[in-house]
Write a protein that holds these residues in place. Structure first.
Motif, short mmCIF file in Angstrom:
data_model
loop_
_atom_site.label_atom_id
_atom_site.label_comp_id
_atom_site.label_asym_id
_atom_site.label_seq_id
_atom_site.Cartn_x
_atom_site.Cartn_y
_atom_site.Cartn_z
N LEU A 1 10.98 0.10 -0.32
CA LEU A 1 9.80 0.97 -0.27
C LEU A 1 8.64 0.36 0.48
CD1 LEU A 1 9.79 2.31 -3.95
CD2 LEU A 1 10.33 3.62 -1.88
N ASN A 2 8.80 -0.89 0.94
CA ASN A 2 7.69 -1.60 1.56
C ASN A 2 7.11 -0.86 2.77
OD1 ASN A 2 5.98 -3.95 1.92
ND2 ASN A 2 7.23 -4.38 3.72
N ASP A 3 7.99 -0.47 3.71
CA ASP A 3 7.49 0.21 4.91
C ASP A 3 6.89 1.56 4.59
OD1 ASP A 3 8.16 -1.86 6.57
OD2 ASP A 3 10.17 -1.08 7.02
N ARG A 4 7.54 2.31 3.70
CA ARG A 4 7.01 3.62 3.34
C ARG A 4 5.64 3.50 2.69
NH1 ARG A 4 10.75 7.97 0.37
NH2 ARG A 4 11.70 7.78 2.43
N ALA A 5 5.48 2.50 1.81
CA ALA A 5 4.19 2.31 1.15
C ALA A 5 3.11 1.93 2.16
CB ALA A 5 4.31 1.22 0.08
N ARG A 6 3.48 1.17 3.18
CA ARG A 6 2.50 0.80 4.21
C ARG A 6 2.03 2.03 4.98
NH1 ARG A 6 3.24 -0.62 9.45
NH2 ARG A 6 5.49 -0.84 9.14
N ARG A 7 2.96 2.95 5.27
CA ARG A 7 2.58 4.17 6.01
C ARG A 7 1.71 5.09 5.18
NH1 ARG A 7 8.13 3.93 7.60
NH2 ARG A 7 8.62 5.56 6.06
N VAL A 8 1.98 5.13 3.88
CA VAL A 8 1.24 6.06 3.01
C VAL A 8 -0.11 5.48 2.58
CG1 VAL A 8 1.26 7.27 0.79
CG2 VAL A 8 3.35 7.17 2.18
N TYR A 9 -0.11 4.20 2.16
CA TYR A 9 -1.32 3.62 1.57
C TYR A 9 -2.03 2.64 2.50
CZ TYR A 9 0.89 5.46 -2.64
OH TYR A 9 1.48 6.28 -3.56
N GLY A 10 -1.44 2.33 3.65
CA GLY A 10 -2.03 1.32 4.52
C GLY A 10 -1.63 -0.07 4.07
N ARG A 11 -1.95 -1.07 4.90
CA ARG A 11 -1.56 -2.45 4.57
C ARG A 11 -2.19 -2.93 3.27
NH1 ARG A 11 0.46 -6.72 7.50
NH2 ARG A 11 0.42 -5.44 9.39
N GLY A 12 -3.50 -2.73 3.13
CA GLY A 12 -4.17 -3.21 1.92
C GLY A 12 -3.71 -2.47 0.68
N GLY A 13 -3.58 -1.14 0.78
CA GLY A 13 -3.14 -0.36 -0.37
C GLY A 13 -1.73 -0.70 -0.79
#
Length: 284
Positions: free
Chosen positions: A244-256
């Motif tokens: 889920l790492n890449d998907r979370a980066r796209r949705v929440y941004g790097r910091g999120g």
């Protein structure tokens, strides 16, 4: 992608080794602080000034709950100062040395048997092999009685399945057991101490009732497969978090992404280490 997973797996292995050596010691330290408070509270309520040490019969010794403090063990020659808990299962031995259920209680006539870790969870019995004949072993009961035992023979090794050293005896002794060699549970290292004079001359004469020693994981050299499903579930969970790492980066941004995933990763790794520690063969 493959190199990242290899790197992550390597990091987890290194962290697990560090957890075994230092993380478990932190757990043990806090558990000992709690036991110290419990022990001191018992001493304040039970101690009667001027009482001389005596050993009680079975009828006078209560059977405490598992994990409760039953005494304080001090071995000056190897720097041991530990609070002993009732029971020798994983949960109890992570707190400190554990009293074998079924053997004489601290303050009771007969054979008081105690097991302890040698390489993890504070490693209270790490240097047990260094004890010599004549070294004192001090045991203070929760009622405030202070008994001194003396090492009667050089430390010796027995098979993990040999529980004869825990049998009821006609003399008054303390039996300490741990794994041998270090970082292995191939054998058990045993130290026996006999009650010394003048305490030996003051003990109450009693008839010792034979006990059945409780079988425990402390004497199990196999894998604790009951924890395998939990380990596998946690591993699957960590893999899914990684996916889920890449998907979370796209949705929440790097910091999120870090704010959301890092706490979940830390919690997952912590519970994985706990489960792995229980899954691995017993290593006292």
């Amino acid at each position: 992608m493959a190199s990242a997973w290899v790197r992550n797996v390597g990091a987890i292995m290194i962290l697990f080794a560090a957890w075994q050596l230092w993380g478990t010691s932190i757990q043990h330290h806090y558990a000992q602080e709690t036991l110290r408070t419990e022990f001191q509270s018992s001493i304040e309520h039970e101690t009667v000034p001027g009482d001389e040490p005596t050993l009680a019969s079975d009828a006078h010794v209560p059977h405490p709950r598992a994990g409760s403090v039953v005494g304080r063990l001090q071995i000056p020659a190897i720097g041991v100062d530990q609070y002993v808990v009732e029971g020798t299962a994983d949960a109890q031995l992570s707190m400190g040395p554990g009293h074998y259920v079924g053997t004489s209680m601290p303050g009771q006539a007969g054979n008081v048997a105690i097991a302890g870790h040698r390489t993890t969870y504070g490693a209270p019995f790490n240097a047990l092999n260094e004890l010599r004949v004549g070294d004192p072993i001090d045991l203070t009961t929760v009622s405030g009685e202070h008994l001194t035992y003396v090492v009667a023979e050089a430390p010796f090794v027995v098979s993990p399945t040999n529980v004869s050293v825990l049998n009821t005896t006609s003399d008054n002794r303390v039996t300490l057991t741990t794994c041998n060699p270090k970082f292995s549970s191939t054998n058990r290292l045993v130290v026996v101490g006999l009650l010394s004079a003048p305490d030996a001359a003051k003990v109450t004469k009693v008839v010792i009732t034979p006990h059945r020693v409780e079988a425990s994981k402390a004497d199990d050299i196999g894998w604790n497969l009951v924890y395998l499903p939990g380990v596998l579930a946690l591993l699957v969970g960590l893999v899914l978090l990684g996916a889920l790492n890449d998907r979370a980066r796209r949705v929440y941004g790097r910091g999120g992404r870090y704010l959301i995933l890092v706490p979940l990763w830390l919690a997952g790794v912590f519970f994985l280490f706990e489960a792995l520690s229980k899954l691995l063969p017993a290593n006292l």
